[in-house]
Design an enzyme around this catalytic site. Structure first.
Site, short mmCIF file in Angstrom:
data_model
loop_
_atom_site.label_atom_id
_atom_site.label_comp_id
_atom_site.label_asym_id
_atom_site.label_seq_id
_atom_site.Cartn_x
_atom_site.Cartn_y
_atom_site.Cartn_z
N HIS A 110 0.84 -1.20 0.00
CA HIS A 110 0.00 0.00 0.00
C HIS A 110 0.87 1.25 0.00
O HIS A 110 1.98 1.24 0.52
CB HIS A 110 -0.95 0.02 1.20
CG HIS A 110 -0.28 -0.17 2.53
ND1 HIS A 110 0.09 -1.39 3.01
CD2 HIS A 110 0.11 0.73 3.47
CE1 HIS A 110 0.67 -1.25 4.20
NE2 HIS A 110 0.70 0.04 4.49
N HIS A 112 0.80 5.24 1.15
CA HIS A 112 0.15 6.28 1.94
C HIS A 112 0.25 7.61 1.19
O HIS A 112 1.33 7.95 0.70
CB HIS A 112 0.88 6.49 3.28
CG HIS A 112 0.94 5.31 4.18
ND1 HIS A 112 0.19 5.23 5.34
CD2 HIS A 112 1.69 4.17 4.14
CE1 HIS A 112 0.48 4.09 5.97
NE2 HIS A 112 1.39 3.43 5.27
P1 5GP Z 1 1.79 0.46 7.40
O1 5GP Z 1 2.35 0.82 8.75
O2 5GP Z 1 1.62 -1.03 7.23
O3 5GP Z 1 2.55 1.10 6.28
O4 5GP Z 1 0.38 1.13 7.36
C1 5GP Z 1 -0.82 0.48 7.64
C2 5GP Z 1 -1.87 1.54 7.80
O5 5GP Z 1 -3.13 0.89 7.70
C3 5GP Z 1 -1.84 2.25 9.15
O6 5GP Z 1 -1.65 3.65 8.95
C4 5GP Z 1 -3.19 1.93 9.78
O7 5GP Z 1 -3.76 3.01 10.46
C5 5GP Z 1 -4.02 1.52 8.58
N1 5GP Z 1 -5.04 0.52 8.86
C6 5GP Z 1 -4.90 -0.62 9.60
N2 5GP Z 1 -6.07 -1.30 9.62
C7 5GP Z 1 -6.95 -0.57 8.88
C8 5GP Z 1 -8.33 -0.77 8.54
O8 5GP Z 1 -8.99 -1.74 8.91
N3 5GP Z 1 -8.90 0.20 7.76
C9 5GP Z 1 -8.21 1.31 7.32
N4 5GP Z 1 -8.87 2.18 6.58
N5 5GP Z 1 -6.91 1.50 7.64
C10 5GP Z 1 -6.30 0.58 8.40
#
Ligand code: 5GP
Ligand code: ZN
Length: 143
Positions: A110, A112
């Site tokens: 993903h 951001h």
């Molecule tokens: P990472 O740290 O893996 O790059 O980012 C994962 C992101 O996914 C985090 O910013 C977290 O807040 C978001 N996230 C985790 N679970 C969910 C969810 O169920 N729905 C949404 N919309 N975001 C999520």
């Protein structure tokens, strides 16, 4: 869109973002097409913090095809341009974490999009999102 393949994929990968792509778990969606989904992060770093994912599961950058990455990044650009034009937003960061050591918590690739304001001195920290505010914001940002 709910497909047999997608539901099997979400279960097989035990992946929350596959489940979101399948509509098994709700999300505050902003943009969707055949390949890609964009929705608000539920614990945003800043107002309008958005995640852009391919609908087909891969874990990170290195196991995602070049073709898929090209498609996703093109959508990242499109969604970021829309956010910048719609919100009070002076700039934005694109963040893409790979591996636990890099802060990746969800093992579905993903990107951001993190909107920034001049002088915001933003700490890149998740804050618990207000569901009503996220719903209103996703209505405002939907493309
Ligand atoms: P990472 O740290 O893996 O790059 O980012 C994962 C992101 O996914 C985090 O910013 C977290 O807040 C978001 N996230 C985790 N679970 C969910 C969810 O169920 N729905 C949404 N919309 N975001 C999520
Ligand atoms: Zn997945």
């Amino acid at each position: 869109m709910r497909t047999r393949y997608g539901i099997i994929q979400a279960m097989k990968n035990n992946c929350i973002f596959c489940a979101i792509a399948e509509g098994e778990i709700p999300s505050f969606k902003i943009y969707e097409d055949d390949l890609v989904l964009a929705y608000l992060d539920i614990n945003p770093f800043s107002e309008g913090h958005t995640l852009v994912i391919p609908k087909v599961h891969s874990e990170g950058l290195l196991d995602t095809s070049d073709e898929m990455l090209a498609a996703v990044v093109a959508r990242v650009k499109k969604v970021a341009a829309h956010i910048k034009a719609t919100l009070p937003c002076d700039g934005f960061n694109i963040l893409q974490n790979n591996g636990e050591a890099a802060g990746q918590t969800v093992r579905h690739v993903h990107f951001h999009i993190i909107p920034r304001r001049n002088g915001d001195a933003l700490a890149f920290e998740n804050r618990k999102g207000d569901m009503d505010a996220l719903k209103a914001l996703s209505d405002r940002l939907r493309m």
